[in-house]
Design a protein around this motif. Structure first.
Motif, mmCIF file in Angstrom:
data_model
loop_
_atom_site.group_PDB
_atom_site.id
_atom_site.type_symbol
_atom_site.label_atom_id
_atom_site.label_comp_id
_atom_site.label_asym_id
_atom_site.label_seq_id
_atom_site.Cartn_x
_atom_site.Cartn_y
_atom_site.Cartn_z
ATOM 1 N N SER A 170 0.822 -1.214 0.000
ATOM 2 C CA SER A 170 0.000 0.000 0.000
ATOM 3 C C SER A 170 0.858 1.267 0.000
ATOM 4 O O SER A 170 0.422 2.323 -0.465
ATOM 5 N N TYR B 228 -11.301 0.402 -9.305
ATOM 6 C CA TYR B 228 -12.294 -0.651 -9.090
ATOM 7 C C TYR B 228 -11.973 -1.874 -9.953
ATOM 8 O O TYR B 228 -11.402 -1.759 -11.042
ATOM 9 N N LYS C 198 -17.437 1.719 -11.078
ATOM 10 C CA LYS C 198 -16.589 2.893 -10.877
ATOM 11 C C LYS C 198 -15.256 2.665 -11.593
ATOM 12 O O LYS C 198 -14.988 1.573 -12.090
ATOM 13 N N MET D 171 -11.043 5.155 -7.327
ATOM 14 C CA MET D 171 -11.746 5.098 -6.049
ATOM 15 C C MET D 171 -11.024 5.959 -5.014
ATOM 16 O O MET D 171 -9.798 6.094 -5.054
ATOM 17 N N THR D 172 -11.787 6.517 -4.110
ATOM 18 C CA THR D 172 -11.190 7.270 -2.996
ATOM 19 C C THR D 172 -11.241 6.481 -1.697
ATOM 20 O O THR D 172 -10.424 6.686 -0.802
ATOM 21 N N LYS D 173 -12.205 5.546 -1.614
ATOM 22 C CA LYS D 173 -12.328 4.709 -0.422
ATOM 23 C C LYS D 173 -12.064 3.257 -0.792
ATOM 24 O O LYS D 173 -12.606 2.740 -1.767
ATOM 25 N N GLU D 174 -11.260 2.608 -0.009
ATOM 26 C CA GLU D 174 -10.870 1.226 -0.280
ATOM 27 C C GLU D 174 -11.972 0.250 0.126
ATOM 28 O O GLU D 174 -12.667 0.444 1.122
ATOM 29 N N ASN D 175 -12.146 -0.814 -0.676
ATOM 30 C CA ASN D 175 -13.028 -1.917 -0.302
ATOM 31 C C ASN D 175 -12.474 -3.214 -0.883
ATOM 32 O O ASN D 175 -11.345 -3.252 -1.374
ATOM 33 N N THR E 53 -10.906 -3.312 -4.502
ATOM 34 C CA THR E 53 -9.907 -2.297 -4.827
ATOM 35 C C THR E 53 -8.633 -2.881 -5.428
ATOM 36 O O THR E 53 -8.094 -3.878 -4.954
ATOM 37 N N TYR F 59 -4.743 -1.707 -6.222
ATOM 38 C CA TYR F 59 -3.729 -0.695 -5.949
ATOM 39 C C TYR F 59 -2.996 -0.361 -7.248
ATOM 40 O O TYR F 59 -2.574 -1.260 -7.989
#
Length: 385
Positions: free
Chosen positions: A270, A278, A290, A293-297, A300, A302
């Motif tokens: 990370s 996405y 999407k 992304m701004t928020k990880e799930n 995601t 990298y």
């Protein structure tokens, strides 16, 4: 093709119960005619026959009758209607109320082991792992023989045709069964014993005109042999469309060669990521999903600095996706890598500004060539020609 009238939306999705218009059944019989198969020597079977659309033989075949016509379905109400439709026919089909994916054998369908067999139809399909309509999909299903079980019931039907040792098969199924390598391999023994002779791609719009997105369905004619087909055969096969287009997978290069399409957190630290993206599947999935992304799930990816421009490319690709015809919808994201490299900074700028330069638009026109859909034609519902 419309859904069976008495089935509600959830039943339709879970059973894959859509029925086929005459214009499509005629295409199936035209393929058999083009292949010069002498049908008078064959039994005809549709093991998911519904109202029996595929059992009504066109005029061009009436002088060469099948030795026997059989329709089977798990839907009792559909069979009752089919029996009424055919009750005045001189030679009515034999209708069987049965689960065609359980205890599969020729004996089950009253077919002699010595008989030559042609299977036609529009078998149901329903990918239980797909995110589309997933909230409506049941995890329960009618019993399926263990060696036929697959995540998509349509793949189970193709496997069952191999068990029945059909000489020819001409059925509708999602094009993704062939052009996505993981799906192709999941066909198992089917691809060891059959090869694709002919194809016509049609849009799912025919069956679900109110759907939010359309995908390619192939009318596929297969012949049984001892050599089968491998994925290289599929990559070099020229798929024809109802709009008189054709393409081969090997006509294109795809983004999967250059980036990670699925979560890579186990391989990428990370600390080295410069952005997040996405999960990527195919062109149709990109329409719905999407990009950055701004928020990880859990979905995601990298992105490291050396790959950033390529993900910008995918982001821009999403912006021009309306120019891509339905029949390429299950392909991976297309790319011309050398031309991309020459425009790398332009793609970064286009992604970040959401403004597409003339150079970028010309790139996509060149990439798609005859498959590029112009907006004025899209508004009229006309596919490229």
């Amino acid at each position: 093709m419309t859904a069976q009238a008495y089935l509600d939306r959830i039943q339709t999705i879970n059973q894959g119960s859509f029925y086929t218009p005459d214009s499509i059944t005629r295409l199936v019989y035209q393929m058999l005619l083009n292949a010069k198969i002498d049908i008078k020597d064959y039994v005809l079977l549709d093991s998911s026959c519904g109202y029996g659309s595929f059992l009504e033989i066109p005029q061009s075949f009436l002088n060469r009758q099948f030795t026997q016509i059989i329709g089977a379905d798990i839907d009792k109400q559909a069979l009752q209607k089919a029996q009424k439709i055919f009750k005045d026919y001189a030679i009515a089909p034999l209708f069987l109320h049965t689960n065609s994916l359980q205890n599969v054998s020729r004996e089950k369908f009253n077919i002699l082991e010595s008989s030559k067999l042609i299977i036609v139809g529009n078998p149901p399909y329903n990918d239980k792992t797909s995110i589309v309509q997933n909230h409506l999909k049941s995890t329960d299903s009618n019993p399926v023989d263990s060696h036929l079980k697959a995540r998509d019931i349509g793949i189970s039907f193709l496997r069952s045709f191999d068990i029945l040792k059909a000489d020819y098969i001409c059925v509708l199924h999602p094009l993704s069964y062939l052009i996505k390598e993981s799906n192709f391999k999941s066909l198992k023994n089917f691809i060891k014993h059959y090869h694709l002779l002919d194809s016509t791609i049609i849009s799912s719009q025919i069956f679900c005109p109110k759907s939010l997105g359309f995908f390619p369905i192939v009318i596929a004619l297969y012949e049984r042999d001892n050599q089968g087909m491998d994925f290289d055969f599929i990559c070099n096969f020229s798929f024809k469309t109802r709009e008189d287009k054709s393409f081969r997978l090997n006509d294109f290069d795809f983004i999967a060669q250059y980036i990670d399409k699925y979560p890579n957190k186990k391989r990428v630290d990370s600390k080295h990521k410069v952005a997040m993206f996405y999960t990527l599947r195919d062109i149709n999935a990109l329409k719905r999903s999407k990009t950055f992304m701004t928020k990880e799930n859990s979905n995601t990816i990298y992105i490291t600095q050396d790959k950033y421009s390529l993900y910008c490319y995918v982001d821009v690709f999403k912006q021009i996706i309306k120019h891509i015809p339905y029949y390429l919808g299950n392909c991976d994201i297309l790319i011309d890598f050398k031309k991309f490299q020459a425009l790398e900074s332009a793609f970064i700028k286009a992604s970040e500004s959401k403004n597409l330069s003339e150079d970028i638009m010309q790139y996509f026109k060149d990439l798609l060539g005859a498959h590029y859909m112009r907006i004025e034609r899209l508004e009229k519902g006309i596919y490229p020609n």
